[in-house]
Design a protein around this motif. Structure first.
Motif, short mmCIF file in Angstrom:
data_model
loop_
_atom_site.label_atom_id
_atom_site.label_comp_id
_atom_site.label_asym_id
_atom_site.label_seq_id
_atom_site.Cartn_x
_atom_site.Cartn_y
_atom_site.Cartn_z
N LEU A 92 39.91 39.67 31.50
CA LEU A 92 40.45 38.75 32.51
C LEU A 92 39.60 37.49 32.60
O LEU A 92 40.13 36.37 32.66
CB LEU A 92 40.51 39.46 33.87
N ARG A 93 38.28 37.67 32.61
CA ARG A 93 37.39 36.50 32.68
C ARG A 93 37.51 35.64 31.43
O ARG A 93 37.49 34.41 31.51
CB ARG A 93 35.95 36.96 32.90
N LEU A 94 37.63 36.29 30.28
CA LEU A 94 37.79 35.54 29.04
C LEU A 94 39.06 34.69 29.09
O LEU A 94 39.07 33.52 28.69
CB LEU A 94 37.83 36.48 27.84
N SER A 95 40.14 35.26 29.61
CA SER A 95 41.40 34.50 29.68
C SER A 95 41.24 33.25 30.55
O SER A 95 41.75 32.19 30.21
CB SER A 95 42.55 35.38 30.19
N LEU A 96 40.51 33.37 31.65
CA LEU A 96 40.28 32.21 32.53
C LEU A 96 39.33 31.20 31.89
O LEU A 96 39.51 29.99 32.05
CB LEU A 96 39.69 32.67 33.86
N ALA A 97 38.34 31.69 31.17
CA ALA A 97 37.32 30.82 30.59
C ALA A 97 37.85 29.97 29.45
O ALA A 97 37.21 29.00 29.04
CB ALA A 97 36.13 31.65 30.11
N CYS A 98 39.03 30.28 28.96
CA CYS A 98 39.60 29.50 27.85
C CYS A 98 40.11 28.14 28.28
O CYS A 98 40.47 27.31 27.43
CB CYS A 98 40.72 30.31 27.16
N GLY A 99 40.14 27.90 29.56
CA GLY A 99 40.58 26.60 30.06
C GLY A 99 39.60 26.07 31.08
O GLY A 99 38.67 26.78 31.49
N PRO A 100 39.80 24.85 31.54
CA PRO A 100 38.93 24.31 32.58
C PRO A 100 39.17 25.01 33.91
O PRO A 100 40.19 25.68 34.10
CB PRO A 100 39.34 22.83 32.65
N ALA A 101 38.23 24.85 34.81
CA ALA A 101 38.35 25.47 36.13
C ALA A 101 39.67 25.10 36.77
O ALA A 101 40.10 23.94 36.74
CB ALA A 101 37.19 25.03 37.03
N GLY A 102 40.33 26.10 37.34
CA GLY A 102 41.59 25.87 38.04
C GLY A 102 42.82 25.88 37.17
O GLY A 102 43.93 25.85 37.67
N ARG A 103 42.66 25.94 35.86
CA ARG A 103 43.82 25.98 34.97
C ARG A 103 44.03 27.41 34.49
O ARG A 103 43.12 28.06 34.01
CB ARG A 103 43.60 25.07 33.76
N MET A 104 45.25 27.90 34.65
CA MET A 104 45.56 29.27 34.25
C MET A 104 45.73 29.36 32.74
O MET A 104 46.06 28.37 32.08
CB MET A 104 46.85 29.74 34.94
N PRO A 144 32.60 33.09 29.89
CA PRO A 144 33.33 34.09 30.67
C PRO A 144 32.45 34.87 31.65
O PRO A 144 32.95 35.41 32.63
CB PRO A 144 33.90 35.03 29.60
N ASP A 145 31.14 34.92 31.37
CA ASP A 145 30.22 35.66 32.24
C ASP A 145 29.58 34.80 33.31
O ASP A 145 28.69 35.26 34.04
CB ASP A 145 29.13 36.32 31.39
N SER A 146 30.02 33.56 33.42
CA SER A 146 29.42 32.65 34.40
C SER A 146 29.86 33.00 35.82
O SER A 146 30.92 33.58 36.04
CB SER A 146 29.81 31.20 34.09
N ASP A 147 29.02 32.64 36.77
CA ASP A 147 29.35 32.85 38.18
C ASP A 147 30.64 32.11 38.55
O ASP A 147 31.43 32.58 39.37
CB ASP A 147 28.21 32.40 39.09
#
Length: 195
Positions: A92-104, A144-147
């Motif tokens: 889940l975190r990897l999927s979010l980390a593939c884009g900038p903050a706030g972008r799904m 992906p492991d960032s706070d």
């Protein structure tokens, strides 16, 4: 085009099947999809509910049913990971980390993490070598492991709970929620104005 939010967690076989079946289920419907990762365990905790895999008879039924559903929907390559339920946080975190903050994440990213879990010939989705390979393939923009990414996933899950979402997959369209793979025909009728 009607905007639709597709709430998912890669741990859910029903979310995976809905993802794969989506293009066929929505043929002819003018829509745009936002894929929104949420932590299913967080939804369960918020609603004081056990997951289906945590109840032995329900677990047995679920895996029989998803095998049948996979064949029915032409997803012959689906294989349940040997460890299930597994911890989906890394994916889940990897999927979010593939884009900038706030972008799904987009469909390509969601497809990669879903298929990593459900087309891995039963392998552990959290196997370090497999995760490293997937991470290299997706080349995330953020750690992906960032706070920051961890907080983003928590916020998305909290917002889903506040919206009344209790399980995955859930689809949101025209102010209404549709829960489960079997709600796709109902959603389709709503989009066509016949529900």
């Amino acid at each position: 085009m009607t905007p639709i939010v597709f709430y998912f967690d890669v741990v859910s076989p029903y979310a995976y099947l809905a993802f794969e079946h989506w293009p066929e289920a929505m043929v002819g419907c003018s829509h745009v999809v936002e894929y929104r990762p949420v932590l299913f365990a967080g939804l369960l905790k918020a609603h004081a509910h056990k997951g289906p895999a945590e109840i032995a008879p329900k677990r047995e039924w679920m895996f029989r049913q998803i095998e049948w559903l996979a064949r029915r929907h032409g997803v012959a390559s689906m294989r349940t990971p040997a460890p299930h339920p597994f911890n989906p946080l890394a994916l889940l975190r990897l999927s979010l980390a593939c884009g900038p903050a706030g972008r799904m994440p987009n469909r390509r990213i969601v497809e990669a993490v879903m298929r990593h879990a459900w087309q891995g010939q039963g392998a552990d989705p959290n196997d370090p070598a497999r995760l490293a390979s997937l991470r290299a393939q997706l080349a995330p923009q953020r750690d992906p492991d960032s706070d920051e990414v961890k907080a983003e996933l928590r916020a998305l899950t909290d917002a889903a709970v506040a919206r009344g979402i209790f399980g995955v997959p859930t689809f949101e369209a025209q102010g209404q929620l549709y829960w489960g793979l079997d709600s796709l025909p109902m959603l389709r009728e709503a989009l066509q104005g016949t529900a």
